[in-house]
Design an enzyme around this catalytic site. Structure first.
Site, PDB file in Angstrom:
ATOM      1  N   GLU A  25      -6.595  -7.250  -2.202  1.00 47.19           N
ATOM      2  CA  GLU A  25      -6.725  -6.783  -3.585  1.00 47.19           C
ATOM      3  C   GLU A  25      -6.029  -7.705  -4.577  1.00 47.19           C
ATOM      4  O   GLU A  25      -6.467  -7.823  -5.727  1.00 47.19           O
ATOM      5  CB  GLU A  25      -6.195  -5.352  -3.733  1.00 47.19           C
ATOM      6  CG  GLU A  25      -7.071  -4.292  -3.091  1.00 47.19           C
ATOM      7  CD  GLU A  25      -6.681  -3.971  -1.659  1.00 47.19           C
ATOM      8  OE1 GLU A  25      -7.237  -3.022  -1.081  1.00 47.19           O
ATOM      9  OE2 GLU A  25      -5.790  -4.688  -1.119  1.00 47.19           O
ATOM     10  N   PHE A  54      -2.414  11.963   0.924  1.00 46.21           N
ATOM     11  CA  PHE A  54      -2.571  10.683   1.595  1.00 46.21           C
ATOM     12  C   PHE A  54      -3.098   9.636   0.617  1.00 46.21           C
ATOM     13  O   PHE A  54      -4.086   9.852  -0.067  1.00 46.21           O
ATOM     14  CB  PHE A  54      -3.536  10.835   2.771  1.00 46.21           C
ATOM     15  CG  PHE A  54      -3.837   9.542   3.486  1.00 46.21           C
ATOM     16  CD1 PHE A  54      -2.851   8.878   4.204  1.00 46.21           C
ATOM     17  CD2 PHE A  54      -5.101   8.982   3.428  1.00 46.21           C
ATOM     18  CE1 PHE A  54      -3.124   7.685   4.855  1.00 46.21           C
ATOM     19  CE2 PHE A  54      -5.395   7.789   4.081  1.00 46.21           C
ATOM     20  CZ  PHE A  54      -4.392   7.143   4.802  1.00 46.21           C
ATOM     21  N   GLN A  55      -2.441   8.498   0.546  1.00 49.63           N
ATOM     22  CA  GLN A  55      -2.796   7.371  -0.317  1.00 49.63           C
ATOM     23  C   GLN A  55      -2.851   7.754  -1.796  1.00 49.63           C
ATOM     24  O   GLN A  55      -3.631   7.201  -2.576  1.00 49.63           O
ATOM     25  CB  GLN A  55      -4.113   6.723   0.126  1.00 49.63           C
ATOM     26  CG  GLN A  55      -3.984   5.982   1.455  1.00 49.63           C
ATOM     27  CD  GLN A  55      -5.142   5.068   1.752  1.00 49.63           C
ATOM     28  OE1 GLN A  55      -6.247   5.244   1.241  1.00 49.63           O
ATOM     29  NE2 GLN A  55      -4.904   4.070   2.604  1.00 49.63           N
ATOM     30  N   LYS A 100     -11.697  11.301  -6.963  1.00 55.29           N
ATOM     31  CA  LYS A 100     -12.873  11.442  -6.109  1.00 55.29           C
ATOM     32  C   LYS A 100     -13.780  12.594  -6.537  1.00 55.29           C
ATOM     33  O   LYS A 100     -15.013  12.472  -6.486  1.00 55.29           O
ATOM     34  CB  LYS A 100     -12.441  11.634  -4.653  1.00 55.29           C
ATOM     35  CG  LYS A 100     -13.594  11.586  -3.651  1.00 55.29           C
ATOM     36  CD  LYS A 100     -13.088  11.617  -2.233  1.00 55.29           C
ATOM     37  CE  LYS A 100     -14.227  11.622  -1.211  1.00 55.29           C
ATOM     38  NZ  LYS A 100     -14.964  10.344  -1.190  1.00 55.29           N
ATOM     39  N   MET A 108       9.515 -26.568  -6.753  1.00 48.70           N
ATOM     40  CA  MET A 108      10.191 -26.316  -8.025  1.00 48.70           C
ATOM     41  C   MET A 108      11.614 -25.797  -7.802  1.00 48.70           C
ATOM     42  O   MET A 108      12.555 -26.218  -8.484  1.00 48.70           O
ATOM     43  CB  MET A 108       9.380 -25.340  -8.862  1.00 48.70           C
ATOM     44  CG  MET A 108       9.923 -25.173 -10.279  1.00 48.70           C
ATOM     45  SD  MET A 108       9.966 -26.731 -11.205  1.00 48.70           S
ATOM     46  CE  MET A 108       8.265 -26.863 -11.719  1.00 48.70           C
TER      47      MET A 108
END
Length: 575
Positions: free
Chosen positions: A50, A112-113, A162, A468
């Site tokens: 993602e 959940f999630q 959902k 760097m």
């Protein structure tokens, strides 16, 4: 006609002109992906993570001027977007990020999630909202795109539960957007423009400081016309580079921590600083009390909150950069200062950007070839030393584009952003420049480039260090290279003493073999005479990406450099 939320979602996207969506499926987004399966107007790109997904959408948006669109599931799918949202927010990139969410009746129950992605991202985006009722879905989507692309562009997060996805409703798609409290400024205060031009005319040592707001506004043409009319030297931030051709007579260079000597000195000694489209962040200003100490400051910015936030401004102008410069062009008069211009050019000639002192393969020589073979293309960088070298040595005209993470400095940005840029501009050459550290942060996106069958050239400057940070350790930490050697093994010991007798371990991974394992092409270059041949070979590979690994010296430095906390005229010029 009633339709499911997922169907309304697709229709709303089509009406916004969306032709490409960067998405990763999951449990609370599966219904949306199912609805996308049968349509052919929106291409769905499947990255491998993602974070890579949102950086690809970012590169697509920056390079096309369109809104980038993301779609992920809830929980970790949503939280994996956070770095990309912050990256886009700092650099004013228009994105709309849709996140699946648990059903509304479960929100707040630690399902959940489930995460409060709106709460998490509220401070790093323009707007974040959860769709609570089906009747609001289309309105919220329209508002999301409007907010993302208008005013100062930026990311918007829309959390899509959902149950709302599957609920039926008869939508109206023709209602105009009207958001109370959000009215982007579309005008220019003529009185302030007149005042600014009077100051510009009377100034003896004026300078234009141009930031990323100018290319975002599409104001490059207006800027060049204005500069040709008033004959004032131009200095750019990293994000503003390319706003005027780098070979223009009045272009001086970049400002800031790794800016050119002439640019930093011109800012330090100017009597009028005319800034357009920059936030005056600390990488630009250095020690604030000594920044442009003799100058009257005029600041044009589309966001009122950015004016006088870091640097006190004498003449504020809240306006779109292009509109402001077009207004200036109507009244502007020649204000050339021959002595001032001559002095700046002397600085530029006496103290050019430092090139490598090493013989053989070096960053500046690689970028010379990019200038030759990547002309009019899109150059995308990751973050690190290679980024600074590109911003120092890259030659740009009105056609060349430079995409880089400026405000947040996000390692791992380069490869996925380059993929997004190539997908949005299939006929243009896209070259990604990364370091051996940064490229590995999202190296999995090489699979995305292979599956999308895009010819992309990925240049890896491999110095076996997080360069760097290593540079800072060399200059300011007595060469204590803590956690920056990318070759180090547990058996090496704490101070690399073993390298003096046994040599360094073999670098891992082998980027040529890694490219081959993904189905891409890999080339390794050790010698400067091999640089152009490698690019030619990459250009011939039109069916997959090509990695060119350049083995550069481990102790290459980016100079000049302004140490943290110093004034910008206090530069380290050589070591």
């Amino acid at each position: 006609m009633e339709r499911k939320g997922t169907q309304a979602f697709i229709e709303a996207l089509k009406r916004e002109g969306v032709d490409m969506l960067f998405g990763y499926p999951g449990g609370y987004a599966i219904d949306i992906f199912d609805a996308l399966y049968d349509q052919r107007d929106i291409e769905v790109i499947l990255p491998r993570h993602e974070q890579g997904l949102i950086h690809a959408a970012d590169g697509y948006a920056r390079s096309t001027g369109k809104v980038g669109v993301c779609l992920v599931t809830s929980g970790p799918g949503a939280t994996n977007l956070v770095t990309g949202i912050a990256t886009a927010n700092y650099d004013s990139v228009p994105l709309v990020c849709f996140t699946g969410q648990v059903p509304t009746h479960l929100i707040g129950n630690d399902a959940f999630q489930e995460v409060d992605i709106v709460g998490i991202t509220r401070s790093i985006c323009k707007y974040a909202v959860t769709v609570r009722e089906r009747k609001d879905l289309v309105r919220i989507i329209k508002e999301a795109f409007y907010i993302a692309r208008t005013g100062k562009p930026g990311p918007v997060v829309v959390d899509f539960p959902k149950d709302i996805q599957n609920e039926m409703f008869e939508d109206c798609f023709d209602e105009p957007v009207s958001i109370r409290g959000y009215k982007p400024n579309l005008s220019v205060h003529k009185g302030q423009i007149k005042k600014a031009l009077e100051m510009l005319k009377s100034a003896r040592r004026p300078v234009f400081l141009i930031g990323g707001g100018v290319p975002i506004a599409g104001a490059q043409g207006a800027l060049e016309e204005l500069v040709n009319k008033v004959h004032v030297p131009v200095i750019t931030t990293i994000m503003g580079k390319g706003a005027i051709p780098t070979d223009h007579d009045y272009y001086i260079g970049n400002i800031g921590m790794h800016g050119s000597y002439a640019s930093n000195m011109a800012i330090s000694e100017c009597d009028l600083l005319f800034s357009i489209g920059t936030r005056f962040n600390d990488r630009i200003t250095g020690k604030i009390s000594e920044f442009a100490p003799e100058a009257t400051i005029i600041h044009v910015d589309i966001e009122a909150a950015s004016i006088s936030r870091n640097i006190h401004v004498d003449v504020p102008i809240v306006a779109d950069a292009k509109l402001a410069m077009e207004a200036m062009l109507e009244k502007a008069e020649d204000c050339e200062r021959t002595e001032w211009i001559g002095r700046i050019r002397e600085w530029k000639a006496e103290f050019p950007i430092a090139r490598s002192t090493h013989k053989g393969l070096s960053p500046d020589k690689i970028i010379e070839v990019i200038n030759k073979r990547g002309k009019d293309g899109i150059i995308v960088t990751d973050v690190g030393q290679h980024q600074m070298w590109v911003t120092q040595f890259l030659e740009m005209d009105q056609q060349t584009r430079l995409l880089t993470s400026g405000g947040l400095g996000t390692m791992g940005y380069g490869l996925p952003a380059a993929i997004g840029a190539k997908l949005g501009n299939p006929k243009r050459q896209v070259i990604c420049v990364s370091g051996d550290g940064g490229v590995q942060m999202n190296i999995q996106e090489l699979a995305t480039a292979v599956t999308c069958e895009i010819p992309l050239t990925i240049c890896i400057f491999n110095n076996s260090y997080l360069g760097m940070v290593r540079q800072w350790q060399q200059l300011f930490y007595d060469k204590r290279y803590a956690s920056t050697c990318m070759k180090r093994r547990r058996s090496c010991g704490s101070s690399c003493e073993g390298c003096k007798t046994n040599g360094c371990p073999v670098y891992s991974p082998d980027f040529v073999k890694l490219a081959d394992s993904y189905g891409a092409k890999g080339i390794r270059v050790f010698d400067e005479n091999e640089i152009e041949a490698a690019f030619i070979e990459a250009e011939r590979n039109q069916n997959s990406p090509t990695i060119i690994e350049f083995i550069i010296e481990r102790d290459e430095l980016v100079l000049p450099m302004v140490p943290g906390g110093n004034a910008i005229h206090d530069m380290v010029m050589e070591c």
